[in-house]
Design a protein around this motif. Structure first.
Motif, PDB file in Angstrom:
ATOM      1  N   TRP A   1     115.935  78.140  64.927  1.00  0.00           N
ATOM      2  CA  TRP A   1     114.994  77.581  63.951  1.00  0.00           C
ATOM      3  C   TRP A   1     113.530  77.761  64.367  1.00  0.00           C
ATOM      4  O   TRP A   1     112.683  76.947  64.024  1.00  0.00           O
ATOM      5  N   GLU A   2     113.225  78.841  65.076  1.00  0.00           N
ATOM      6  CA  GLU A   2     111.828  79.092  65.438  1.00  0.00           C
ATOM      7  C   GLU A   2     111.074  79.641  64.234  1.00  0.00           C
ATOM      8  O   GLU A   2     111.590  80.459  63.472  1.00  0.00           O
ATOM      9  N   TYR A   3     109.832  79.213  64.074  1.00  0.00           N
ATOM     10  CA  TYR A   3     109.029  79.616  62.927  1.00  0.00           C
ATOM     11  C   TYR A   3     108.406  80.998  63.132  1.00  0.00           C
ATOM     12  O   TYR A   3     108.012  81.356  64.242  1.00  0.00           O
ATOM     13  N   VAL A   4     108.307  81.754  62.050  1.00  0.00           N
ATOM     14  CA  VAL A   4     107.502  82.982  62.036  1.00  0.00           C
ATOM     15  C   VAL A   4     106.092  82.559  61.623  1.00  0.00           C
ATOM     16  O   VAL A   4     105.752  82.511  60.446  1.00  0.00           O
ATOM     17  N   GLN A   5     105.275  82.252  62.612  1.00  0.00           N
ATOM     18  CA  GLN A   5     103.938  81.739  62.344  1.00  0.00           C
ATOM     19  C   GLN A   5     102.871  82.822  62.307  1.00  0.00           C
ATOM     20  O   GLN A   5     101.750  82.567  61.853  1.00  0.00           O
ATOM     21  N   GLY A   6     103.198  84.016  62.767  1.00  0.00           N
ATOM     22  CA  GLY A   6     102.213  85.086  62.788  1.00  0.00           C
ATOM     23  C   GLY A   6     102.860  86.412  63.128  1.00  0.00           C
ATOM     24  O   GLY A   6     104.097  86.551  63.129  1.00  0.00           O
ATOM     25  N   ARG A   7     102.034  87.404  63.441  1.00  0.00           N
ATOM     26  CA  ARG A   7     102.546  88.756  63.670  1.00  0.00           C
ATOM     27  C   ARG A   7     103.527  88.837  64.832  1.00  0.00           C
ATOM     28  O   ARG A   7     104.501  89.587  64.775  1.00  0.00           O
ATOM     29  N   ALA A   8     103.256  88.091  65.908  1.00  0.00           N
ATOM     30  CA  ALA A   8     104.116  88.202  67.091  1.00  0.00           C
ATOM     31  C   ALA A   8     105.562  87.847  66.753  1.00  0.00           C
ATOM     32  O   ALA A   8     106.493  88.583  67.107  1.00  0.00           O
ATOM     33  N   GLU A   9     105.766  86.731  66.061  1.00  0.00           N
ATOM     34  CA  GLU A   9     107.118  86.333  65.694  1.00  0.00           C
ATOM     35  C   GLU A   9     107.699  87.255  64.631  1.00  0.00           C
ATOM     36  O   GLU A   9     108.900  87.547  64.636  1.00  0.00           O
ATOM     37  N   ALA A  10     106.849  87.737  63.706  1.00  0.00           N
ATOM     38  CA  ALA A  10     107.329  88.655  62.673  1.00  0.00           C
ATOM     39  C   ALA A  10     107.845  89.948  63.291  1.00  0.00           C
ATOM     40  O   ALA A  10     108.918  90.451  62.924  1.00  0.00           O
ATOM     41  N   VAL A  11     107.086  90.512  64.228  1.00  0.00           N
ATOM     42  CA  VAL A  11     107.514  91.754  64.887  1.00  0.00           C
ATOM     43  C   VAL A  11     108.802  91.520  65.666  1.00  0.00           C
ATOM     44  O   VAL A  11     109.720  92.352  65.645  1.00  0.00           O
ATOM     45  N   LYS A  12     108.895  90.388  66.356  1.00  0.00           N
ATOM     46  CA  LYS A  12     110.114  90.063  67.094  1.00  0.00           C
ATOM     47  C   LYS A  12     111.315  90.002  66.157  1.00  0.00           C
ATOM     48  O   LYS A  12     112.406  90.486  66.483  1.00  0.00           O
ATOM     49  N   SER A  13     111.127  89.410  64.991  1.00  0.00           N
ATOM     50  CA  SER A  13     112.210  89.326  64.015  1.00  0.00           C
ATOM     51  C   SER A  13     112.569  90.706  63.470  1.00  0.00           C
ATOM     52  O   SER A  13     113.749  91.053  63.343  1.00  0.00           O
ATOM     53  N   LEU A  14     111.562  91.517  63.161  1.00  0.00           N
ATOM     54  CA  LEU A  14     111.822  92.864  62.625  1.00  0.00           C
ATOM     55  C   LEU A  14     112.498  93.758  63.652  1.00  0.00           C
ATOM     56  O   LEU A  14     113.339  94.598  63.305  1.00  0.00           O
ATOM     57  N   HIS A  15     112.169  93.583  64.918  1.00  0.00           N
ATOM     58  CA  HIS A  15     112.825  94.353  65.978  1.00  0.00           C
ATOM     59  C   HIS A  15     114.288  93.939  66.161  1.00  0.00           C
ATOM     60  O   HIS A  15     115.096  94.719  66.677  1.00  0.00           O
ATOM     61  N   ALA A  16     114.620  92.722  65.742  1.00  0.00           N
ATOM     62  CA  ALA A  16     115.953  92.186  66.012  1.00  0.00           C
ATOM     63  C   ALA A  16     117.013  92.700  65.056  1.00  0.00           C
ATOM     64  O   ALA A  16     118.215  92.538  65.332  1.00  0.00           O
ATOM     65  N   HIS A  17     116.592  93.310  63.943  1.00  0.00           N
ATOM     66  CA  HIS A  17     117.584  93.783  62.961  1.00  0.00           C
ATOM     67  C   HIS A  17     117.031  95.005  62.234  1.00  0.00           C
ATOM     68  O   HIS A  17     115.839  95.033  61.894  1.00  0.00           O
TER      69      HIS A  17
ATOM     70  N   THR B   1     108.910 102.798  51.983  1.00  0.00           N
ATOM     71  CA  THR B   1     110.114 102.909  52.795  1.00  0.00           C
ATOM     72  C   THR B   1     109.839 103.310  54.238  1.00  0.00           C
ATOM     73  O   THR B   1     110.734 103.203  55.080  1.00  0.00           O
ATOM     74  N   HIS B   2     108.613 103.755  54.560  1.00  0.00           N
ATOM     75  CA  HIS B   2     108.337 104.141  55.949  1.00  0.00           C
ATOM     76  C   HIS B   2     107.988 102.934  56.823  1.00  0.00           C
ATOM     77  O   HIS B   2     107.690 103.105  58.009  1.00  0.00           O
ATOM     78  N   ARG B   3     108.033 101.729  56.261  1.00  0.00           N
ATOM     79  CA  ARG B   3     107.780 100.520  57.024  1.00  0.00           C
ATOM     80  C   ARG B   3     108.939  99.543  56.862  1.00  0.00           C
ATOM     81  O   ARG B   3     109.664  99.585  55.864  1.00  0.00           O
ATOM     82  N   GLN B   4     109.094  98.671  57.861  1.00  0.00           N
ATOM     83  CA  GLN B   4     109.926  97.486  57.691  1.00  0.00           C
ATOM     84  C   GLN B   4     109.050  96.365  57.164  1.00  0.00           C
ATOM     85  O   GLN B   4     107.846  96.298  57.467  1.00  0.00           O
ATOM     86  N   TRP B   5     109.675  95.444  56.421  1.00  0.00           N
ATOM     87  CA  TRP B   5     108.927  94.364  55.787  1.00  0.00           C
ATOM     88  C   TRP B   5     109.600  93.028  56.047  1.00  0.00           C
ATOM     89  O   TRP B   5     110.837  92.937  56.074  1.00  0.00           O
ATOM     90  N   LEU B   6     108.795  92.003  56.220  1.00  0.00           N
ATOM     91  CA  LEU B   6     109.289  90.633  56.331  1.00  0.00           C
ATOM     92  C   LEU B   6     108.593  89.798  55.261  1.00  0.00           C
ATOM     93  O   LEU B   6     107.365  89.653  55.273  1.00  0.00           O
ATOM     94  N   VAL B   7     109.388  89.284  54.348  1.00  0.00           N
ATOM     95  CA  VAL B   7     108.891  88.520  53.203  1.00  0.00           C
ATOM     96  C   VAL B   7     109.137  87.033  53.446  1.00  0.00           C
ATOM     97  O   VAL B   7     110.266  86.619  53.730  1.00  0.00           O
ATOM     98  N   ILE B   8     108.099  86.227  53.355  1.00  0.00           N
ATOM     99  CA  ILE B   8     108.234  84.772  53.380  1.00  0.00           C
ATOM    100  C   ILE B   8     107.774  84.264  52.017  1.00  0.00           C
ATOM    101  O   ILE B   8     106.569  84.228  51.725  1.00  0.00           O
ATOM    102  N   PRO B   9     108.718  83.895  51.128  1.00  0.00           N
ATOM    103  CA  PRO B   9     108.335  83.518  49.758  1.00  0.00           C
ATOM    104  C   PRO B   9     107.489  82.263  49.670  1.00  0.00           C
ATOM    105  O   PRO B   9     106.763  82.066  48.689  1.00  0.00           O
ATOM    106  N   GLY B  10     107.558  81.373  50.673  1.00  0.00           N
ATOM    107  CA  GLY B  10     106.906  80.063  50.582  1.00  0.00           C
ATOM    108  C   GLY B  10     107.862  79.043  49.991  1.00  0.00           C
ATOM    109  O   GLY B  10     108.891  79.372  49.408  1.00  0.00           O
TER     110      GLY B  10
END
Length: 258
Positions: free
Chosen positions: A128-144, A183-192
């Motif tokens: 349940w760690e928050y994606v609060q900024g780029r560091a966590e977003a990149v970590k999440s995108l690298h994980a899958h 398609t040349h990028r990965q994306w992380l969407v946080i709808p709010g």
């Protein structure tokens, strides 16, 4: 095919009703519901009835941390306010509701644009760690390897991207403005958050995805804000038997977006 991404409803019937109506008006045919259906709000049973009905029709539904807590019940070591909300919420639900919450998956893969749906993040969904900024977003995108990740948990809408060379970026979306997802990028969407935005705007949040139709066609994401009857949501809180301090704090969040 158009997907609606809805998360963090938090038992807010009025917000969820408005978002569902808007999504259908906008042509949404598929739904991904990213968790935290309960907690905080005054109408957990009604919200779960709608979520369960959508899941029966094929919607993706993911477990959030509040769903897990309510499914398993409070513990003596919890903060008194958290324990009070969990105990009150469980008292509003029946066995079918609790069984549904307990069996929700932590993540799911979907067809549109090779999406991964997860409540908090892809690197540790149950932490349940928050994606609060780029560091966590990149970590999440690298994980899958999914090209598009869709996460809840954070109550403010945001969009992150990661290129094949490791360059990361982010956007603060403008409601109603479609954004291509090349398609040349990965994306992380946080709808709010649907039921409790905290960006200073109490209007309910969700997002619409138009998947790519071919390898040469970009998917498009549109973040939406929907006005709803906030006064009715606050009145329902005050009419509940939730502790008064909790109801007033949540009412302030609904009206001010705190």
């Amino acid at each position: 095919m158009r997907w609606a991404f809805i998360t963090d409803i938090h038992a807010n019937r009025q917000a969820f009703e408005a978002v569902l109506a808007d999504a259908r008006t906008q042509g949404a045919t598929h739904f991904a519901l990213l968790g935290d259906f309960v907690g905080y709000g005054a109408d957990p049973a009604w919200v779960l009835d709608q979520v369960m009905a959508l899941a029966t029709e094929g919607a993706i539904a993911i477990q959030g941390n509040h769903d897990e807590a309510v499914a398993h019940g409070s513990t003596p070591g919890m903060h008194p306010d958290a324990r009070a909300v969990i105990d009150w919420t469980r008292a509003q639900l029946d066995e079918d509701h609790l069984r549904f919450l307990s069996r929700l998956p932590l993540q799911s893969l979907g067809e549109p644009g090779h999406c991964l749906f997860v409540h908090a993040n892809a690197f540790d969904p149950k932490g349940w760690e928050y994606v609060q900024g780029r560091a966590e977003a990149v970590k999440s995108l690298h994980a899958h390897p999914a090209r598009i990740q869709v996460c809840g948990h954070m109550h403010d809408p945001m969009l992150f991207h990661l290129s094949g060379t490791g360059k990361a970026g982010d956007f603060r979306p403008v409601a109603g403005v479609p954004m291509p997802l090349p398609t040349h990028r990965q994306w992380l969407v946080i709808p709010g958050s649907c039921g409790q935005p905290r960006d200073g705007n109490p209007a309910a949040c969700y997002a619409l995805l138009d998947p790519s139709r071919s390898e040469l066609d970009d998917a498009r994401i549109t973040f939406q804000r929907v006005a709803y009857d906030v006064d009715a949501a606050c009145a329902a809180l005050r009419a509940s038997t939730l502790p008064g301090a909790i109801a007033e704090r949540l009412a302030r969040r609904l009206t001010l977006g705190e």
